[in-house]
Write a protein that holds these residues in place. Sequence first.
Motif, short mmCIF file in Angstrom:
data_model
loop_
_atom_site.label_atom_id
_atom_site.label_comp_id
_atom_site.label_asym_id
_atom_site.label_seq_id
_atom_site.Cartn_x
_atom_site.Cartn_y
_atom_site.Cartn_z
N THR A 5 8.20 -29.91 -34.75
CA THR A 5 9.35 -29.39 -33.73
C THR A 5 9.51 -27.92 -34.12
OG1 THR A 5 11.12 -29.72 -35.35
CG2 THR A 5 10.78 -31.56 -34.00
N TRP A 18 1.22 -34.06 -31.80
CA TRP A 18 3.28 -33.74 -31.10
C TRP A 18 4.14 -32.96 -31.21
CZ3 TRP A 18 2.64 -36.16 -26.89
CH2 TRP A 18 2.91 -36.04 -25.88
N ALA A 20 6.96 -33.09 -30.02
CA ALA A 20 8.55 -34.23 -29.84
C ALA A 20 9.41 -32.80 -28.46
CB ALA A 20 9.32 -34.35 -30.90
N ASP A 23 7.45 -32.72 -25.19
CA ASP A 23 6.80 -33.61 -24.65
C ASP A 23 5.48 -33.64 -24.64
OD1 ASP A 23 6.95 -36.64 -24.20
OD2 ASP A 23 7.88 -35.83 -22.28
N HIS A 39 1.62 -31.21 -21.77
CA HIS A 39 2.37 -32.15 -21.73
C HIS A 39 2.03 -33.52 -21.23
CE1 HIS A 39 6.11 -33.37 -19.32
NE2 HIS A 39 6.68 -32.17 -20.00
N ARG A 40 2.80 -34.85 -21.70
CA ARG A 40 2.53 -36.05 -21.34
C ARG A 40 2.44 -35.67 -19.95
NH1 ARG A 40 4.57 -40.96 -24.48
NH2 ARG A 40 7.04 -38.50 -25.19
N TYR A 50 1.66 -44.29 -17.91
CA TYR A 50 2.99 -43.13 -18.72
C TYR A 50 2.01 -43.00 -20.45
CZ TYR A 50 7.44 -41.14 -20.82
OH TYR A 50 7.63 -40.12 -21.17
N SER A 52 2.06 -42.98 -24.90
CA SER A 52 2.54 -42.56 -25.57
C SER A 52 1.74 -41.09 -26.42
CB SER A 52 2.30 -44.05 -27.12
OG SER A 52 0.96 -44.34 -26.78
N PRO A 53 2.61 -40.92 -26.74
CA PRO A 53 2.11 -39.60 -27.79
C PRO A 53 0.32 -40.23 -28.08
CG PRO A 53 4.22 -39.81 -28.85
CD PRO A 53 3.69 -40.87 -28.03
#
Length: 99
Positions: A5, A18, A20, A23, A39-40, A50, A52-53
């Motif tokens: 983060t 990743w 979070a 995202d 970005h995801r 969709y 997952s990380p």
Amino acid sequence: MAIMTDNHAATDDEAPVWRADVDALAFRPSGHRGLCMVHRHAFRTLLRRYPSPEDCAAYFRDHREVFQAAAGAKLVRAPVAADANFHLTSRDLARAMQN
């Protein structure tokens, strides 16, 4: 792959991280001091589901050269400072895949 983060945490060319908080998957492009983030939603476009990380990290590992090429191309065409963070879109990656 770690969860991160802190915008200024270090990564290397080999280890995507990743983020979070945004995202997105972050990696350090070759020859650039900032991070490149994907970005995801870009991965969702590429994977057609969709992800997952972990799915995103696996796709990055399988296509590392494409991500590096897309990042390099964006750095050439856009005014990005040597230590600035920037992002890639699914279009940036699709363009690199065509080359």
